[in-house]
Design a protein around this motif. Structure first.
Motif, mmCIF file in Angstrom:
data_model
loop_
_atom_site.group_PDB
_atom_site.id
_atom_site.type_symbol
_atom_site.label_atom_id
_atom_site.label_comp_id
_atom_site.label_asym_id
_atom_site.label_seq_id
_atom_site.Cartn_x
_atom_site.Cartn_y
_atom_site.Cartn_z
ATOM 1 N N VAL A 190 0.849 -1.193 0.000
ATOM 2 C CA VAL A 190 0.000 0.000 0.000
ATOM 3 C C VAL A 190 0.884 1.242 0.000
ATOM 4 N N GLU A 191 1.878 1.219 0.869
ATOM 5 C CA GLU A 191 2.758 2.370 1.020
ATOM 6 C C GLU A 191 3.415 2.739 -0.313
ATOM 7 N N ARG A 193 2.195 2.118 -3.185
ATOM 8 C CA ARG A 193 1.111 2.243 -4.161
ATOM 9 C C ARG A 193 1.223 1.188 -5.244
ATOM 10 N N LEU A 197 -6.647 -0.124 -4.345
ATOM 11 C CA LEU A 197 -7.404 -0.166 -3.089
ATOM 12 C C LEU A 197 -8.857 0.183 -3.330
ATOM 13 N N LYS A 198 -9.758 -0.569 -2.690
ATOM 14 C CA LYS A 198 -11.172 -0.252 -2.815
ATOM 15 C C LYS A 198 -11.854 -0.697 -1.530
ATOM 16 N N ASP A 199 -12.514 0.243 -0.857
ATOM 17 C CA ASP A 199 -13.258 -0.074 0.368
ATOM 18 C C ASP A 199 -12.434 -0.828 1.405
ATOM 19 N N GLY A 200 -11.181 -0.542 1.503
ATOM 20 C CA GLY A 200 -10.355 -1.209 2.498
ATOM 21 C C GLY A 200 -9.756 -2.526 2.033
ATOM 22 N N ARG B 148 -12.726 7.577 2.184
ATOM 23 C CA ARG B 148 -13.986 6.829 2.154
ATOM 24 C C ARG B 148 -13.967 5.727 1.102
ATOM 25 N N GLN B 149 -13.520 6.067 -0.115
ATOM 26 C CA GLN B 149 -13.639 5.090 -1.194
ATOM 27 C C GLN B 149 -12.547 4.034 -1.134
ATOM 28 N N GLN B 150 -11.299 4.443 -0.844
ATOM 29 C CA GLN B 150 -10.224 3.470 -0.929
ATOM 30 C C GLN B 150 -10.059 2.671 0.352
ATOM 31 N N PHE B 151 -10.176 3.344 1.486
ATOM 32 C CA PHE B 151 -9.992 2.606 2.730
ATOM 33 C C PHE B 151 -11.317 2.174 3.340
ATOM 34 N N GLY B 152 -12.405 2.677 2.805
ATOM 35 C CA GLY B 152 -13.722 2.227 3.257
ATOM 36 C C GLY B 152 -14.124 2.729 4.635
ATOM 37 N N GLU B 174 -12.027 -0.246 12.785
ATOM 38 C CA GLU B 174 -10.789 -0.715 12.146
ATOM 39 C C GLU B 174 -9.726 0.361 12.142
ATOM 40 N N LEU B 178 -5.621 0.491 14.088
ATOM 41 C CA LEU B 178 -4.410 0.438 13.262
ATOM 42 C C LEU B 178 -3.150 0.566 14.111
ATOM 43 N N GLN B 182 1.022 0.482 10.315
ATOM 44 C CA GLN B 182 -0.054 0.589 9.331
ATOM 45 C C GLN B 182 -0.420 2.040 9.086
ATOM 46 N N SER B 185 2.111 3.494 6.759
ATOM 47 C CA SER B 185 1.889 3.088 5.372
ATOM 48 C C SER B 185 0.756 3.877 4.749
ATOM 49 N N LEU B 186 -0.324 4.017 5.509
ATOM 50 C CA LEU B 186 -1.491 4.718 4.986
ATOM 51 C C LEU B 186 -1.143 6.181 4.673
ATOM 52 N N PHE B 189 1.028 6.433 1.678
ATOM 53 C CA PHE B 189 0.212 6.192 0.493
ATOM 54 C C PHE B 189 -0.469 7.488 0.055
ATOM 55 N N LEU B 190 -0.906 8.273 1.028
ATOM 56 C CA LEU B 190 -1.642 9.505 0.711
ATOM 57 C C LEU B 190 -0.726 10.708 0.482
#
Lengths: 482, 415
Positions: A190-191, A193, A197-200, B148-152, B174, B178, B182, B185-186, B189-190
């Motif tokens: 993920v880090e 990329r 990713l979709k909905d977690g 919202r869309q990618q991590f839900g 969830e 974390l 994690q 990483s998140l 990613f952003l």
């Protein structure tokens, strides 16, 4: 006749009821049979050799390929573990030893957060090396055996997200299979990329499956160690094991040189007013840049203060001198502001506040990889974090008094482009110390490359001392009295 | 009613604010996820900054009332919310050091206007105006939809930081659980903008395939689509970033073709608007690279520029560690006196930081309204402009509480 019997034997080997059916193990079941005290200890010590070697490879910043080679040879010597295909009777014994050693070390290394962290890192590396070394078939069997939490992405879903999958994994072809896992089990992908990713959920291409396996290994081991730590007090009554375990964890600690951890005892301390002169003569570019920024702005942002402050500490600046130095540098601030906002931090980095840890200075590896500089930060490694034009200008303005000329720039920039930042830094060291008989390829003595800013400064200062004492430093780094 | 004058809140004002207006109950519900106090509240660190800048850490409370009482006693300038630990933070000294570790924490983000100082032309440093807020608006839209869309995650609370930035609190179960790794990483990613102030090109996110840069990863492609319009409105028209010499010089540093750069350098002066300069640049590229196939590197450069000027600049350190403390919503900013109110991300563009109520203004509203009858915290708030903001938090907390209730019912049915 003979041929057929050999074939029979092979069949038997493949399907035999070995107690440990896989070479790789997630270590989810501890050994249950009786073992002697002696075996208890030898299994652990042999494994410890391998883990210590892995740790010291990390400490020396060895590239992964080299680390792999070294670890494999250590494994053969101490904890051999043959492939499924190998026809040896000892396989079961080898696996038993592997597993026993692992579980004994768990007991020894579950006691503190620090030990757990180091143990997990070394064990995960060992597992990774073995996994990469395994054959396709071994991996497949192993993946089937562990209950990994992944589902295969079906064709309809694959075509629905085709453009996104293509963009996330540009070099994949249409036949690529994907697995869907919670993103938290593949944080490294993920880090970078490298997954969609979709909905977690992360859509992991099958060739990155190993990432999931490694992460799973690490998380399970972390959890297990915490469980062990909780259960440990109940075992303290066993007076036979306690000394062995204590011995083992000490061996692990001693196996690691804590280089550059704390202040070098170079004899005389450095005083605040000397820093400016030292910076011009002896500091590597990252520190020189921070120093110049500090002088110009009378301020450095947090990570800049941390990187420079720890460097100065290890160089030999005492806490009193450090406070004097920073106070003087932050000239735009009132005493009150300085004491409130910065003094605590400086004392903290000397281990005098908070958790009182004596923090080591940051190595090149840490400076290059951790805490990436934000838009208005000045810490980091100039060779990596400056744009090429700014780097060249800065090199000339900082080091031309010490003999760096425009003609040297192309060579240095080539190294930078090849992302060999250490090498570029080392080359600058050689050029700026040419008057002290350092030649190309000498590095900081015996051809050693720079891996730590303090190493650069110390080598540079040692050269000057040697010259002052009438001692000649030979090119190979030996010191010869003249 | 915009109050231009800056009134530094006095201790008396602060005390009255905590006594009569601060929504302790709603904050409790939001942190606790249910009505009866759970570990999410009782094991939670609250730290106070007192009037004399003394910093008190590791406080914790069993109920919302106790929380309010202690806050009124200490009368801090602000307080911060930390993680949920394995033990009560107030017992920290009595438990074994190893047995006191952070376990849960909202995932938080901090965007601060100072990170945009290199770009914005209207203000700098601590100042902020409606015009700068455009950057925050763009950042909020991108981050909100990405998360919202990618991590839900669903339970996002955006909060104005009181001066020049915005905070985001994510309370999904969830997200709360974390680990630091994690979170790192998140955040990475952003994070798209990287490199210190000596680095011109701060966007380097394209995968390298066979030595040349490939298309953007899907997440960033999506962000880019959302940023094209703000780039035009904000950078080209409103902020006019490329009108002054230092602005367009910076832009030219990002063009990989030196011939185009030379041409434009000769042509551009300070009286040509950013909009025209951007059009010049595009025309120049089209003229030099007539075929679409060869133009790819230039198209990439243009896309990267849009990202560099508008993509959210996150203060990554805040989000990476569970035990990072962050100022609680509804605190008063000690310099501006403004309340850190929640913001609806859908209406982010209408938000004007200068219209946020200050503590002084609220208490004046209270005095002007009918004299208090019951003295109840709740009824006082109803009569001030704080009301809609508290309702927003209350609604958010209800969403969280209904999840807990649903889970509990589901668990009960399983036997």
């Amino acid at each position: 006749m003979q041929k057929s019997s050999r074939r029979q034997e092979e069949e038997v080997q493949v399907h035999s009821d070995l107690k440990y059916s896989h070479r790789l193990s997630l270590y989810d079941r501890p050994p249950t049979e009786d073992i002697t005290l002696e075996e208890f200890e030898t299994c652990a010590i042999d494994r410890l050799y391998v883990l210590s070697e892995i740790e010291s490879c990390y400490a020396r910043n060895r590239p992964f390929d080299e680390l792999k080679k070294i670890t494999k040879s250590q494994c053969e010597k101490h904890v051999p573990l043959d492939h499924n295909s190998a026809i040896t009777k000892a396989r079961d014994d080898q696996r038993r030893k592997d597993i026993t050693g692992h579980f004994v070390l768990r007991l020894a290394f579950c006691r503190s957060e620090e030990l757990r962290r180091r143990f997990v890192k070394a064990e995960t590396t060992l597992f990774r090396i073995r996994y990469l070394d395994a054959s396709e078939r071994e991996r497949r069997d192993f993946c089937k055996s562990g209950d990994f939490d992944w589902t295969q992405v079906d064709e309809s879903e694959k075509s629905m997200y085709a453009p996104q999958l293509k963009a996330a994994v540009p070099d994949a072809d249409a036949k690529e299979q994907y697995f869907k896992v919670k993103w938290t089990s593949v944080p490294d992908l993920v880090e970078k990329r490298r997954v969609f990713l979709k909905d977690g959920w992360a859509y992991v291409p099958s060739r990155e499956q190993s990432s999931i396996v490694f992460q799973e290994f690490q998380t399970r081991l972390e959890k297990a160690l915490q469980m062990t730590a909780k259960a440990l007090p109940r075992m303290d009554e066993d007076t036979r094991l306690e000394p062995i375990l204590a011995n083992l964890s000490q061996g692990f600690i001693a196996g690691m040189g804590s280089e550059w951890g704390t202040s070098e005892n170079t004899g005389e301390g450095i005083r605040a007013e000397m820093v400016d002169e030292l910076a011009h003569k002896h500091f590597p570019m990252c520190m020189r840049n921070l120093h110049d920024n500090l002088k110009r702005d009378h301020h450095l942002k947090h990570f800049g203060r941390l990187q420079y402050g720890l460097f100065l500490k290890v160089l030999g600046l005492s806490i009193e001198e450090a406070l004097a130095f920073w106070r003087r540098s932050f000239s735009g601030y009132t005493d009150d502001q300085f004491n409130k906002q910065y003094k605590y931090n400086i004392r903290h980095s000397y281990g005098l506040e908070g958790r009182r840890a004596n923090y080591p200075a940051k190595s090149c590896q840490q400076i290059l990889m951790n805490d990436q500089p934000g838009a208005s930060d000045s810490h980091g490694c100039p060779y990596r974090h400056f744009s090429p034009n700014n780097l060249q200008t800065a090199l000339l303005s900082m080091y031309s008094p010490q003999g760096l000329t425009e003609a040297d720039l192309p060579e240095i920039m080539n190294m930078v482009r090849a992302e060999a930042y250490h090498v570029a830094c080392t080359r600058v060291y050689e050029i700026t110390h040419a008057t002290q008989n350092v030649r190309k390829g000498d590095g900081i003595g015996s051809g050693e490359t720079i891996t730590h800013p303090n190493q650069y400064a110390r080598a540079s200062m040692a050269l000057e001392h040697a010259a002052a004492d009438g001692v000649k430093v030979e090119a190979d780094g030996d010191i010869v009295m003249s | 009613m915009p109050s231009a004058e800056i009134e530094t809140p006095t201790p008396e004002l602060m005390l009255a604010f905590y006594r009569r207006l601060y929504p302790f109950k709603s904050i409790f519900k939001w942190l606790n996820h249910e009505h009866t106090p759970s570990r999410l509240f009782t094991h939670r660190e609250i730290s106070f900054t007192l009037q004399n800048d003394v910093y008190l850490r590791y406080h914790s409370f069993t109920t919302a009332d106790e929380f309010k009482k202690q806050t009124c006693t200490l009368n801090p300038t602000r307080f911060e919310i930390g993680p949920v630990y394995t033990a009560r933070p107030r017992d920290k000294k009595t438990v074994r050091p190893g047995a006191f570790t952070p376990v849960q924490r909202e995932l938080v983000f901090d965007i601060d206007m100072t990170d945009y100082d290199g770009i914005r032309t209207c203000c700098s440093g601590a100042d902020i105006c409606k015009r700068c807020w455009g950057f925050i608006g763009a950042a909020v839209r991108v981050l909100d939809s990405a998360i919202r869309q990618q991590f839900g995650y669903k339970h996002l609370l955006w909060v104005y930081s009181g001066r020049r930035g915005i905070h985001l609190w994510i309370s999904d179960r969830e997200a709360m659980a974390l680990t630091d790794d994690q979170r790192r990483s998140l955040v990475n990613f952003l994070t798209v903008i990287q490199g210190g102030k000596e680095m011109h090109k701060k966007v380097n996110v394209r995968p390298i395939i066979k030595g040349s840069s490939a298309d953007l990863p899907p997440s960033i492609r999506q962000a880019l689509d959302q940023l094209v319009q703000p780039f035009e409105d904000l950078i080209l028209l409103d902020q006019d970033c490329f009108r002054r010499e230092e602005g367009w010089k910076e832009l030219l540093q990002l063009i990989p073709d030196s011939k185009i750069v030379e041409k434009l350098e000769r042509k551009w002066t300070d009286d040509r608007s950013s909009d025209d300069k951007w059009a010049d640049l595009k025309d120049e590229i089209k003229a030099s690279y007539p075929s679409k196939a060869t133009r790819a590197p230039m198209t990439h450069a243009i896309e990267d520029i849009v990202l560099q000027y508008t993509y959210p600049r996150i203060d990554a350190e805040v989000s990476k560690h569970r035990n990072h403390l962050l100022k609680a919503p509804f605190c008063v900013h000690p310099k501006t006196g403004r309340i850190c109110v929640p913001i609806d991300p859908e209406a982010i563009d209408e938000f004007d930081p200068e219209l946020v109520p200050t503590v002084g203004q609220l208490l004046r509203e209270l005095d002007a309204a009918a004299p208090e009858t019951t003295g109840e915290e709740h009824s006082d708030r109803e009569r001030t402009s704080l009301k809609p903001y508290v309702e927003m938090l209350e609604k958010h907390a209800l969403g969280l509480m209904s999840v807990v209730r649903r889970d509990r019912i589901a668990n009960d049915m399983t036997w």
